[in-house]
Enzyme design. Sequence first.
Site, PDB file in Angstrom:
ATOM      1  N   TYR A 159       0.880  -1.297   0.039  1.00 40.92           N
ATOM      2  CA  TYR A 159      -0.207  -0.434   0.080  1.00 40.92           C
ATOM      3  C   TYR A 159       0.796   1.418   0.521  1.00 40.92           C
ATOM      4  CZ  TYR A 159      -3.604   3.252   1.840  1.00 40.92           C
ATOM      5  OH  TYR A 159      -4.232   4.260   1.970  1.00 40.92           O
ATOM      6  N   LYS A 163       1.346   3.596  -2.493  1.00 39.37           N
ATOM      7  CA  LYS A 163       0.804   5.282  -2.987  1.00 39.37           C
ATOM      8  C   LYS A 163       1.709   5.944  -2.775  1.00 39.37           C
ATOM      9  CE  LYS A 163      -3.795   5.492  -2.088  1.00 39.37           C
ATOM     10  NZ  LYS A 163      -4.888   6.081  -2.283  1.00 39.37           N
TER      11      LYS A 163
HETATM   12  N1  LIG Z   1      -8.911   5.397   6.062  1.00 37.37           N
HETATM   13  C1  LIG Z   1      -7.625   5.922   6.297  1.00 37.37           C
HETATM   14  O1  LIG Z   1      -7.869   6.152   7.347  1.00 37.37           O
HETATM   15  C2  LIG Z   1      -6.965   6.658   5.148  1.00 37.37           C
HETATM   16  C3  LIG Z   1      -5.863   7.261   5.325  1.00 37.37           C
HETATM   17  C4  LIG Z   1      -5.595   7.359   4.511  1.00 37.37           C
HETATM   18  C5  LIG Z   1      -5.718   7.928   3.376  1.00 37.37           C
HETATM   19  N2  LIG Z   1      -6.736   6.573   2.788  1.00 37.37           N
HETATM   20  C6  LIG Z   1      -7.480   6.825   1.113  1.00 37.37           C
HETATM   21  O2  LIG Z   1      -8.756   7.053   1.003  1.00 37.37           O
HETATM   22  C7  LIG Z   1      -8.683   6.944   0.358  1.00 37.37           C
HETATM   23  C8  LIG Z   1     -10.483   6.416   0.941  1.00 37.37           C
HETATM   24  O3  LIG Z   1      -9.527   5.748   1.546  1.00 37.37           O
HETATM   25  P1  LIG Z   1     -11.235   5.019   2.512  1.00 37.37           P
HETATM   26  O4  LIG Z   1     -10.791   4.945   3.715  1.00 37.37           O
HETATM   27  O5  LIG Z   1     -12.848   5.847   1.992  1.00 37.37           O
HETATM   28  O6  LIG Z   1     -11.560   3.434   1.759  1.00 37.37           O
HETATM   29  P2  LIG Z   1     -12.941   2.195   1.552  1.00 37.37           P
HETATM   30  O7  LIG Z   1     -11.468   1.081   1.376  1.00 37.37           O
HETATM   31  O8  LIG Z   1     -13.804   2.598   2.392  1.00 37.37           O
HETATM   32  O9  LIG Z   1     -12.834   3.196   0.060  1.00 37.37           O
HETATM   33  C9  LIG Z   1     -12.966   2.666  -1.256  1.00 37.37           C
HETATM   34  C10 LIG Z   1     -13.588   2.318  -2.427  1.00 37.37           C
HETATM   35  O10 LIG Z   1     -13.080   1.790  -3.171  1.00 37.37           O
HETATM   36  C11 LIG Z   1     -13.697   1.393  -3.874  1.00 37.37           C
HETATM   37  N3  LIG Z   1     -12.664   0.461  -4.762  1.00 37.37           N
HETATM   38  C12 LIG Z   1     -11.688  -0.621  -4.270  1.00 37.37           C
HETATM   39  N4  LIG Z   1     -10.935  -1.380  -5.558  1.00 37.37           N
HETATM   40  C13 LIG Z   1     -12.081  -1.347  -6.809  1.00 37.37           C
HETATM   41  C14 LIG Z   1     -11.803  -1.324  -7.627  1.00 37.37           C
HETATM   42  N5  LIG Z   1     -10.954  -2.311  -8.187  1.00 37.37           N
HETATM   43  N6  LIG Z   1     -12.774  -0.913  -8.663  1.00 37.37           N
HETATM   44  C15 LIG Z   1     -13.123   0.002  -8.340  1.00 37.37           C
HETATM   45  N7  LIG Z   1     -13.912   0.504  -7.097  1.00 37.37           N
HETATM   46  C16 LIG Z   1     -12.985  -0.384  -6.062  1.00 37.37           C
HETATM   47  C17 LIG Z   1     -14.668   0.311  -2.654  1.00 37.37           C
HETATM   48  O11 LIG Z   1     -15.551  -1.012  -3.022  1.00 37.37           O
HETATM   49  C18 LIG Z   1     -14.943   1.163  -1.907  1.00 37.37           C
HETATM   50  O12 LIG Z   1     -16.120   1.364  -1.841  1.00 37.37           O
HETATM   51  C19 LIG Z   1      -7.870   5.755  -0.743  1.00 37.37           C
HETATM   52  O13 LIG Z   1      -7.353   6.160  -2.188  1.00 37.37           O
HETATM   53  C20 LIG Z   1      -7.611   5.245   0.626  1.00 37.37           C
HETATM   54  O14 LIG Z   1      -6.130   4.776   0.630  1.00 37.37           O
HETATM   55  C21 LIG Z   1      -7.856   6.516   3.685  1.00 37.37           C
END
Ligand SMILES: NC(=O)c1ccc[n+]([C@@H]2O[C@H](COP(=O)([O-])OP(=O)(O)OC[C@H]3O[C@@H](n4cnc5c(N)ncnc54)[C@H](O)[C@@H]3O)[C@@H](O)[C@H]2O)c1
Length: 267
Positions: A159, A163
Amino acid sequence: MTYQFAAELAGRTIVITGGGRSIGREMATAAAAAKMKVAILEVNQETLDRTVTELKQQGGDVTGYVVDLQVESQIIDVFAQVEKDFGKIEVLVNNAAFHDSAELLDSSLEMWNKTFAINTAAPFLCIRAVLPGMIARKSGAIINIGTVNAKMMIGSDSYTASKAALHALTRTVAVRYGKHNIRCNTVVPGTIATEVWQERIHRNPAVFEQLKSWYPLGRVGKPSDITAAVLYLASDQAPWMTGTEFLVDGGLLAGLAPMYPVVEGSD
Ligand SMILES: NC(=O)c1ccc[n+]([C@@H]2O[C@H](COP(=O)([O-])OP(=O)(O)OC[C@H]3O[C@@H](n4cnc5c(N)ncnc54)[C@H](O)[C@@H]3O)[C@@H](O)[C@H]2O)c1
């Protein structure tokens, strides 16, 4: 929550990947409330349908597209369809991601490749799909959702590496296409309490409570914290912002909050 920068975005088309739940869903909700035309690209039909139905009930101009962002042909087809349905794409948010929490020795090449396919290759393909239209119109905003993991070791090898590559892609796109008035930025979230944490909460229900101590502002983040930054970067209020890593991390990367009292001997 009302997002101040959103009003001027009314009428513009925004594509949000992974908008079925969590941060992507909050962005879609905010964009719809701001009267943007919203296209949600999502692999999970169930969460997509639920989100689209709810936002439409609230009066949003929202269309959902089921797509697996691991498949190039699906990405090409879906962007062609979105452009057909909406005429143009003015804002792209590469938000969908996959997180393998296994440590390096327990992981596999299959998981590594899946992580890079969703977190790095898919944003590249989505950007490639929207650029011709943005270049022709001499306008566009692309926002890649990165992570603090790309800046320091916080966990998860694949990951983190995937990223960090995305952060670098932001810079190459920003520099290469700046002359066409296309801006590309990375939003860099710290821990955000979302559904992706469910499995880890199951293993350790106190995970957010424990993580809090690392955050100078004393809490983990919320999807709205990230949405506010994304809407700002998408708006005309950020006309000279491009190529940045826009930290939205409660101060995490500013320093090691639990460490300084020990160093100073004041703990
Ligand atoms: N939650 C955290 O702590 C956090 C921290 C830093 C960065 N982020 C980043 O923020 C963004 C959103 O994170 P989140 O916590 O909402 O994640 P999440 O997993 O809850 O949501 C991600 C969404 O992407 C969709 N997805 C995954 N694979 C897919 C594919 N192959 N095709 C289409 N859709 C797909 C999933 O179904 C889901 O709805 C991400 O880029 C994540 O890396 C999150």
